[in-house]
Motif scaffolding. Sequence first.
Motif, PDB file in Angstrom:
ATOM      1  N   LEU A  29       0.792  -1.292   0.067  1.00  0.00           N
ATOM      2  CA  LEU A  29       0.116  -0.136  -0.135  1.00  0.00           C
ATOM      3  C   LEU A  29       0.879   1.349  -0.052  1.00  0.00           C
ATOM      4  O   LEU A  29       0.603   2.227  -0.805  1.00  0.00           O
ATOM      5  CB  LEU A  29      -0.946   0.014   1.236  1.00  0.00           C
ATOM      6  CG  LEU A  29      -1.785   1.196   1.230  1.00  0.00           C
ATOM      7  CD1 LEU A  29      -3.043   1.335   0.193  1.00  0.00           C
ATOM      8  CD2 LEU A  29      -2.572   0.990   2.576  1.00  0.00           C
ATOM      9  N   ILE A  30       2.053   1.296   0.716  1.00  0.00           N
ATOM     10  CA  ILE A  30       2.911   2.687   0.875  1.00  0.00           C
ATOM     11  C   ILE A  30       3.535   2.671  -0.514  1.00  0.00           C
ATOM     12  O   ILE A  30       3.769   3.550  -0.901  1.00  0.00           O
ATOM     13  CB  ILE A  30       3.986   2.151   2.027  1.00  0.00           C
ATOM     14  CG1 ILE A  30       2.895   2.375   3.345  1.00  0.00           C
ATOM     15  CG2 ILE A  30       4.849   3.341   1.951  1.00  0.00           C
ATOM     16  CD1 ILE A  30       3.957   1.858   4.791  1.00  0.00           C
ATOM     17  N   TRP A  31       4.067   1.308  -1.135  1.00  0.00           N
ATOM     18  CA  TRP A  31       4.804   1.403  -2.208  1.00  0.00           C
ATOM     19  C   TRP A  31       3.772   2.117  -3.341  1.00  0.00           C
ATOM     20  O   TRP A  31       4.291   2.766  -4.149  1.00  0.00           O
ATOM     21  CB  TRP A  31       5.237  -0.017  -2.388  1.00  0.00           C
ATOM     22  CG  TRP A  31       6.170  -0.197  -3.717  1.00  0.00           C
ATOM     23  CD1 TRP A  31       6.565   0.887  -4.540  1.00  0.00           C
ATOM     24  CD2 TRP A  31       6.833  -1.524  -3.945  1.00  0.00           C
ATOM     25  NE1 TRP A  31       7.687   0.174  -5.440  1.00  0.00           N
ATOM     26  CE2 TRP A  31       7.633  -1.132  -4.953  1.00  0.00           C
ATOM     27  CE3 TRP A  31       6.700  -2.757  -3.358  1.00  0.00           C
ATOM     28  CZ2 TRP A  31       8.368  -2.223  -5.742  1.00  0.00           C
ATOM     29  CZ3 TRP A  31       7.440  -3.748  -4.090  1.00  0.00           C
ATOM     30  CH2 TRP A  31       8.313  -3.453  -5.246  1.00  0.00           C
ATOM     31  N   ALA A  32       2.543   1.436  -3.300  1.00  0.00           N
ATOM     32  CA  ALA A  32       1.653   1.932  -4.599  1.00  0.00           C
ATOM     33  C   ALA A  32       1.572   3.396  -4.297  1.00  0.00           C
ATOM     34  O   ALA A  32       1.255   4.084  -5.202  1.00  0.00           O
ATOM     35  CB  ALA A  32       0.585   1.026  -4.430  1.00  0.00           C
ATOM     36  N   PHE A  33       1.282   3.948  -3.098  1.00  0.00           N
ATOM     37  CA  PHE A  33       1.133   5.106  -2.857  1.00  0.00           C
ATOM     38  C   PHE A  33       2.191   6.047  -3.269  1.00  0.00           C
ATOM     39  O   PHE A  33       2.048   7.068  -4.111  1.00  0.00           O
ATOM     40  CB  PHE A  33       0.831   5.612  -1.411  1.00  0.00           C
ATOM     41  CG  PHE A  33       0.629   7.121  -0.989  1.00  0.00           C
ATOM     42  CD1 PHE A  33      -0.800   7.645  -1.460  1.00  0.00           C
ATOM     43  CD2 PHE A  33       1.521   7.783  -0.506  1.00  0.00           C
ATOM     44  CE1 PHE A  33      -0.887   9.041  -1.199  1.00  0.00           C
ATOM     45  CE2 PHE A  33       1.239   9.161  -0.019  1.00  0.00           C
ATOM     46  CZ  PHE A  33       0.155   9.712  -0.478  1.00  0.00           C
ATOM     47  N   SER A  37       0.366   4.504  -8.298  1.00  0.00           N
ATOM     48  CA  SER A  37      -0.153   3.403  -8.999  1.00  0.00           C
ATOM     49  C   SER A  37      -1.593   3.365  -8.620  1.00  0.00           C
ATOM     50  O   SER A  37      -1.920   2.442  -7.660  1.00  0.00           O
ATOM     51  CB  SER A  37       0.689   2.189  -8.725  1.00  0.00           C
ATOM     52  OG  SER A  37       0.008   1.093  -9.625  1.00  0.00           O
ATOM     53  N   GLU A  38      -2.375   4.062  -9.289  1.00  0.00           N
ATOM     54  CA  GLU A  38      -3.619   4.320  -8.841  1.00  0.00           C
ATOM     55  C   GLU A  38      -4.614   2.997  -8.683  1.00  0.00           C
ATOM     56  O   GLU A  38      -5.047   2.552  -7.791  1.00  0.00           O
ATOM     57  CB  GLU A  38      -4.428   5.126  -9.605  1.00  0.00           C
ATOM     58  CG  GLU A  38      -5.597   5.424  -9.267  1.00  0.00           C
ATOM     59  CD  GLU A  38      -5.849   6.190  -7.963  1.00  0.00           C
ATOM     60  OE1 GLU A  38      -6.802   6.040  -7.350  1.00  0.00           O
ATOM     61  OE2 GLU A  38      -5.008   7.070  -7.864  1.00  0.00           O
ATOM     62  N   GLY A  39      -4.397   1.911  -9.518  1.00  0.00           N
ATOM     63  CA  GLY A  39      -5.304   0.719  -9.828  1.00  0.00           C
ATOM     64  C   GLY A  39      -4.760  -0.055  -8.499  1.00  0.00           C
ATOM     65  O   GLY A  39      -5.689  -0.765  -7.761  1.00  0.00           O
ATOM     66  N   ILE A  40      -3.439  -0.298  -8.192  1.00  0.00           N
ATOM     67  CA  ILE A  40      -3.059  -1.324  -7.071  1.00  0.00           C
ATOM     68  C   ILE A  40      -3.396  -0.576  -6.037  1.00  0.00           C
ATOM     69  O   ILE A  40      -3.775  -1.204  -4.731  1.00  0.00           O
ATOM     70  CB  ILE A  40      -1.573  -1.561  -7.267  1.00  0.00           C
ATOM     71  CG1 ILE A  40      -1.147  -2.287  -8.442  1.00  0.00           C
ATOM     72  CG2 ILE A  40      -1.060  -1.860  -5.832  1.00  0.00           C
ATOM     73  CD1 ILE A  40       0.265  -2.353  -8.688  1.00  0.00           C
ATOM     74  N   HIS A  41      -3.134   0.900  -5.674  1.00  0.00           N
ATOM     75  CA  HIS A  41      -3.484   1.472  -4.507  1.00  0.00           C
ATOM     76  C   HIS A  41      -5.126   1.353  -4.041  1.00  0.00           C
ATOM     77  O   HIS A  41      -5.494   0.901  -2.967  1.00  0.00           O
ATOM     78  CB  HIS A  41      -3.452   3.005  -4.673  1.00  0.00           C
ATOM     79  CG  HIS A  41      -3.586   3.548  -3.356  1.00  0.00           C
ATOM     80  ND1 HIS A  41      -4.732   4.739  -3.144  1.00  0.00           N
ATOM     81  CD2 HIS A  41      -2.796   3.990  -2.144  1.00  0.00           C
ATOM     82  CE1 HIS A  41      -4.644   5.045  -1.870  1.00  0.00           C
ATOM     83  NE2 HIS A  41      -3.464   4.523  -1.386  1.00  0.00           N
ATOM     84  N   LEU A  44      -5.926  -2.134  -2.953  1.00  0.00           N
ATOM     85  CA  LEU A  44      -5.223  -2.484  -2.070  1.00  0.00           C
ATOM     86  C   LEU A  44      -6.204  -1.761  -0.700  1.00  0.00           C
ATOM     87  O   LEU A  44      -6.489  -2.376   0.435  1.00  0.00           O
ATOM     88  CB  LEU A  44      -3.937  -2.041  -1.631  1.00  0.00           C
ATOM     89  CG  LEU A  44      -3.008  -2.992  -2.017  1.00  0.00           C
ATOM     90  CD1 LEU A  44      -1.662  -2.521  -2.544  1.00  0.00           C
ATOM     91  CD2 LEU A  44      -2.896  -4.187  -1.211  1.00  0.00           C
ATOM     92  N   MET A  45      -6.925  -0.674  -1.070  1.00  0.00           N
ATOM     93  CA  MET A  45      -7.708   0.228  -0.005  1.00  0.00           C
ATOM     94  C   MET A  45      -9.193  -0.848  -0.149  1.00  0.00           C
ATOM     95  O   MET A  45      -9.624  -1.149   1.245  1.00  0.00           O
ATOM     96  CB  MET A  45      -8.016   1.367  -0.514  1.00  0.00           C
ATOM     97  CG  MET A  45      -7.174   2.385  -0.503  1.00  0.00           C
ATOM     98  SD  MET A  45      -6.356   2.537   1.114  1.00  0.00           S
ATOM     99  CE  MET A  45      -7.479   3.342   2.085  1.00  0.00           C
TER     100      MET A  45
END
Length: 196
Positions: A29-33, A37-41, A44-45
Amino acid sequence: MPQIWFRPYVWMDYRLTLLFALIIPLILLIWAFVQQSEGIHRLLMIYWRVASLLAITAYLMIGGMAVSFISGLIARFLIPISLWFWVDLNDEIEYQPNSLLKFVFTSWRWAMTLYCALGIIGFAPFVGCGFSGNALKTPYCSVWLEAPLMFKDYFHHNSKPALLGFLGIIALIVYVAYLSYFVMIKLGKKGRSATQ
């Protein structure tokens, strides 16, 4: 407490849950933020909302609530569904450029799905513990309460188990209300799209 042959497997399950359900997705989540990376973020939410049932289950187990065995099994069903259900997010992730984040996220998603499937198979024989309060007093069922009680000793040392169990029940009621609202109302409007 008498020796239970499967106790090491129960503790291994809790350790794997800590790794797969908490540590890795928090890092992702931190990495995607950071990588934007909007889709992964977004996925994960959604995962964190669904996986919160695992934390609720831990508090129910601290309180010695039999329903925790049912909520634990349901969490293992819902988590893989939350990771694969959304067509638009799956497409967005699939068609984004290859990166280390995408590879690690996809690997975790498959590993989490496999872990939950194996967890359902391994946990299913214990669901009977969820239908009888007296069953929780048997070593067969109470072995599942050991790790949550140790968590309580570390993080809620001065709290009563009954209070934490009550908070778990309140959280479970809110969770079920939100899930019911989502399934009966939002799902009909949005379908399998997370962004509509």
